[in-house]
Design a protein around this motif. Sequence first.
Motif, mmCIF file in Angstrom:
data_model
loop_
_atom_site.group_PDB
_atom_site.id
_atom_site.type_symbol
_atom_site.label_atom_id
_atom_site.label_comp_id
_atom_site.label_asym_id
_atom_site.label_seq_id
_atom_site.Cartn_x
_atom_site.Cartn_y
_atom_site.Cartn_z
ATOM 1 N N TYR A 33 2.478 109.146 74.838
ATOM 2 C CA TYR A 33 3.531 108.576 75.665
ATOM 3 C C TYR A 33 3.805 109.503 76.847
ATOM 4 N N ILE A 92 6.637 109.739 79.643
ATOM 5 C CA ILE A 92 7.933 109.131 79.929
ATOM 6 C C ILE A 92 8.620 109.747 81.140
ATOM 7 N N ASN A 122 13.279 106.560 75.578
ATOM 8 C CA ASN A 122 12.778 107.784 76.217
ATOM 9 C C ASN A 122 13.794 108.930 76.209
ATOM 10 N N ASP A 165 1.404 100.625 73.174
ATOM 11 C CA ASP A 165 2.466 101.182 74.014
ATOM 12 C C ASP A 165 2.998 100.065 74.904
ATOM 13 N N ASN A 197 6.404 99.090 78.014
ATOM 14 C CA ASN A 197 7.681 99.340 78.669
ATOM 15 C C ASN A 197 8.255 97.983 79.040
ATOM 16 N N THR A 211 -3.281 108.440 81.798
ATOM 17 C CA THR A 211 -1.999 107.937 81.298
ATOM 18 C C THR A 211 -1.376 106.983 82.306
ATOM 19 N N TYR A 212 -0.490 106.110 81.794
ATOM 20 C CA TYR A 212 0.233 105.143 82.616
ATOM 21 C C TYR A 212 1.496 104.753 81.863
ATOM 22 N N ASN A 213 2.628 104.709 82.560
ATOM 23 C CA ASN A 213 3.885 104.405 81.865
ATOM 24 C C ASN A 213 4.645 103.223 82.456
#
Length: 276
Positions: A59, A61, A102, A202, A204, A258-260
Amino acid sequence: MKKKIYLLFLICIIFLCSGCQGNITRDIRHAGFTMGDKFICSRFYPADKEDTNYDKIKYFIGSHIINKDGKIYEVSLGQKFSNDENCREAKTSINVKAIFDNRIVKGTDNKYYYLIASNNVDAYSLVPTTDNSYTIYDLLLKDEGVLKVITANSSTGLYYVLKTDGNVYSYTIAKQNYNTPPMITEVSVVYNKDKYDSKIIDFNYAGENLNTFLRTENKVYRMKITNNEKCSKYADVKCDFKMLEEEIFNEYKDVIITYNGSTLITNYEQIFNVAK
């Protein structure tokens, strides 16, 4: 002579790598991202093409990174830390099992901790049962199958919950009256893995917003505006949002580390931010 040949070879390699990165950067920008700063954090980058032992991100964040083993790293996307990097190992022994908005984490000891410091609490300190939201945290995090929780609508008590079965569930929490404790009143599947290519690992949620996304074991889907040209031009045209596969992640799955939902980072240390 050998020195010159080696130097020429080295220059060619650098030129080819730069050209390759340039193509990737162009494609990511065309996919709706803008270039940001560099992200220097050596432990999360492969040393070379054959390196598979570098640390993997579970993760990201913004303020922290949680690696695949549940270890916590602090992140500063602007100013570097004193180690000359944008990340550093957090001074805590907490091993993360699940995460809430988060800012709250559940450790492998099944206790809840504050991830971020505020005026009243220290980062990585234990959440006491006297915390006004403790009952909510416990209702949503105590299930061993829960990985991640995001508040979808605090006024209606709506939460989205990612579980180990690969689905994202909608949980509604309410009180019967002022004198009774909160309780889960409704549960349903909001993002079903069967509608995607594989288990969701994952996500959001920010409503009809570009920062809403799902990551499965194989692909990434993110909220996109399907009529961007018209709704950005005319004040009376509402933007239409739809969850669509983002092909750039499939094409460059070995490059994007990574990407959030709002920020993307490549293995050549480049940050990209969602633009459209």
